[in-house]
Design an enzyme around this catalytic site. Structure first.
Site, PDB file in Angstrom:
ATOM      1  N   LYS A 126      37.708  45.170  46.401  1.00 11.10           N
ATOM      2  CA  LYS A 126      38.506  44.965  45.194  1.00 11.10           C
ATOM      3  C   LYS A 126      38.068  45.988  44.158  1.00 11.10           C
ATOM      4  CE  LYS A 126      39.867  41.792  41.576  1.00 11.10           C
ATOM      5  NZ  LYS A 126      39.537  42.778  40.511  1.00 11.10           N
TER       6      LYS A 126
ATOM      7  N   GLN B 209      40.590  44.002  35.439  1.00  6.86           N
ATOM      8  CA  GLN B 209      41.546  43.162  34.720  1.00  6.86           C
ATOM      9  C   GLN B 209      41.055  42.875  33.295  1.00  6.86           C
ATOM     10  OE1 GLN B 209      40.771  42.399  38.061  1.00  6.86           O
ATOM     11  NE2 GLN B 209      42.705  43.412  38.528  1.00  6.86           N
TER      12      GLN B 209
ATOM     13  N   SER C  93      34.488  42.952  43.958  1.00  8.82           N
ATOM     14  CA  SER C  93      34.612  43.309  42.556  1.00  8.82           C
ATOM     15  C   SER C  93      33.280  43.744  41.938  1.00  8.82           C
ATOM     16  CB  SER C  93      35.234  42.121  41.805  1.00  8.82           C
ATOM     17  OG  SER C  93      35.712  42.467  40.560  1.00  8.82           O
TER      18      SER C  93
END
Length: 489
Positions: free
Chosen positions: A333, A337, A308
């Site tokens: 990733k 979000q 991420s």
């Protein structure tokens, strides 16, 4: 640095839920109407979330259950179950619903510390998958690795459970034991780990100066205070005459998007891209840097647990700041979000994937990861599985557990001459020598006591900085780049 002792939401009272606070925290105005299930449905319907027929269908289902189910039911559980069902229908491991209690714990996890085993997890095809163990956490010390599948906890299966329910089984008070059955790629049988839950203090940034003016900054995750802490430590190192920098984001599961952008800006020249965020309509929001380049060489150290925001930093520094990436390919990733907590009106929270992020050159690394410029792996014994302590192993045995024992023995200085799983006389001799050194019965048989002592010796070796092959190679690479730069002047 905030030093709060809090039992944090699912992950981190046990494990961090898929994507941590992954990338962004956005709060929109709260709905005008709140209350029980009908009020919630009505408020959503008023915002065009549900057609009248859809709201009626859900309301009818609740009425039928309440009127006909053979036991009394908790209405709030029905509403929570309905929302959980919606999130599961997305088939996205990083989008999920949290009830009031877990949502409160999740928000607190952004700020500081928590109690648990210390790892981030997501749900993939009904399986609980480790994204990354947090560096220095009980999970990390026990040997949990990125991509491990957690099959059960204390004998209770997690397979097929909704993520919150699975993590609730992993949570527990400080000092309690979590017996995890792990499925790991390349291992034929499940691996058992016994982990003692503990406080996990998220001091997210640590720094030191190595010989030759090489600064090392380790980032464990990108929390709200990480940007400020990173800037402080970077200035200290520069003030000490730093000539080159190694940034370590191994086993860093990610964090807040704005924080990683702030950190990247300290190295990416003004106008160069740090990251691109693309929504479902293919509209891209580009984030150019307002900072300036550094005059010294930079290397980023990453591994399979770098996910991420860690991957955003790695991609930005590689493509826009000329940094060298070293280690293993990253987790992969590439989604963003946002957490919605005000809208539901009762303290619960929805974490929803709203976009995907791309590297400066437009690459989407989701489920692929980023390849390092220089590949460096740790020795095999860093990832060797624990020995099954319910069994004993002696001469002429042949198994994966014997193979793991042979790898451990070799690592701690007892030569077996093989690592194929066959328990020969040389292996027996090595076991006897190890037992004698550790004041155990020197019978050449690997029983529970010998296995535990062997694993403890291995952990001690792994924790020795001299054994960190990736870190040592990273420091050597920065030293090499400093020398090359000096020779080119």
């Amino acid at each position: 640095m905030l030093k709060k002792r809090t039992a944090v939401f699912l992950v981190i009272a046990a494990l961090l839920c898929g994507g941590l606070l992954t990338m962004a925290l956005t709060q929109l105005p709260a709905p005008s109407q709140t209350g029980d299930g009908e009020g919630l449905l009505a408020s959503i319907a008023n915002k065009n979330g549900l057609e009248q027929s859809e709201a009626k269908k859900l309301g009818t289902a609740i009425d039928l259950i309440e009127s006909n189910y053979y036991k009394d039911i908790d209405r709030s559980k029905l509403i929570d179950g309905a929302i959980n069902g919606m999130m599961e229908a997305l088939e996205d491991p990083y989008s999920n619903y949290m009830g009031k209690e877990t949502a409160a714990q999740f928000e607190e996890s952004i700020e500081g510390s928590f109690t648990g085993i210390g790892a981030e997890v997501s749900s993939v095809d009904g399986n609980v998958i480790v994204v990354s163990p947090i560096k220095g956490s009980p999970a990390d010390k026990a040997g949990i690795r990125a991509k491990d599948a957690i099959l059960s906890v204390n004998g209770e299966s997690l397979q097929g459970l909704e993520l919150n329910a699975a993590v609730n089984k992993i949570r527990g008070p400080k000092g309690s034991k979590a017996v995890l059955q792990i499925k790991r790629a390349g291992s034929e049988q499940p691996i058992e780990y016994v982990i003692v839950r503990d406080d996990v203090d998220l001091e997210t940034v640590s720094a030191r100066m190595e010989k030759g003016g090489i600064g090392v900054i380790e980032i464990s995750q990108f929390s709200l205070n990480t940007g400020k802490r990173f800037e402080e430590e970077l200035k200290k190192l520069e003030g000490q005459g730093m000539k080159g920098l190694l940034i370590d984001v191994r086993n860093n599961p990610g964090g807040v998007l704005s924080v990683v952008i702030d950190i990247a800006e300290q190295f990416v020249p003004k106008g160069e891209l740090i990251v691109q965020v693309e929504d479902k309509d293919k509209k891209r929001e580009k984030h150019p840097s307002n900072g300036e380049a550094k005059s010294y060489p930079i290397t980023v150290l990453m591994n399979k647990g770098s996910a991420s925001a860690s991957e955003i930093l790695a991609g930005a520094l590689q493509q826009s700041a000329g940094a060298t990436l070293m280690g293993e390919h990253s987790f992969g990733k590439g989604t963003v979000q946002t957490s919605f907590d005000k809208q539901l009106g009762d303290g619960s929270l929805l974490k929803v994937t709203i976009a995907k992020w791309l590297t400066p050159n437009g690459t989407w690394i989701h489920e692929k990861g980023i390849e390092p410029d220089i590949k460096v792996s740790q020795p095999d014994y860093f990832t060797v599985a624990p020995i099954d302590k319910k069994k004993t192993y002696a001469y002429d045995a042949n198994s994966t557990d014997v193979k793991n024992a042979q790898i451990m023995l070799e690592a701690v200085g007892y030569k077996t001459g093989r690592s194929d799983g066959y328990f020969d006389r040389n292996t027996e001799k090595a076991v006897k020598s190890f037992q004698s050194k550790n004041k155990l019965k020197a019978d050449g048989i690997i029983n529970t006591a010998t296995a535990e002592a062997l694993e403890a010796a291995l952990i001690e070796k792994i924790q020795d900085p001299k054994e960190d092959n990736q870190m040592n190679r990273g420091i050597a690479e920065v030293r090499k780049e400093i020398a090359t730069k000096a020779s080119n002047k």
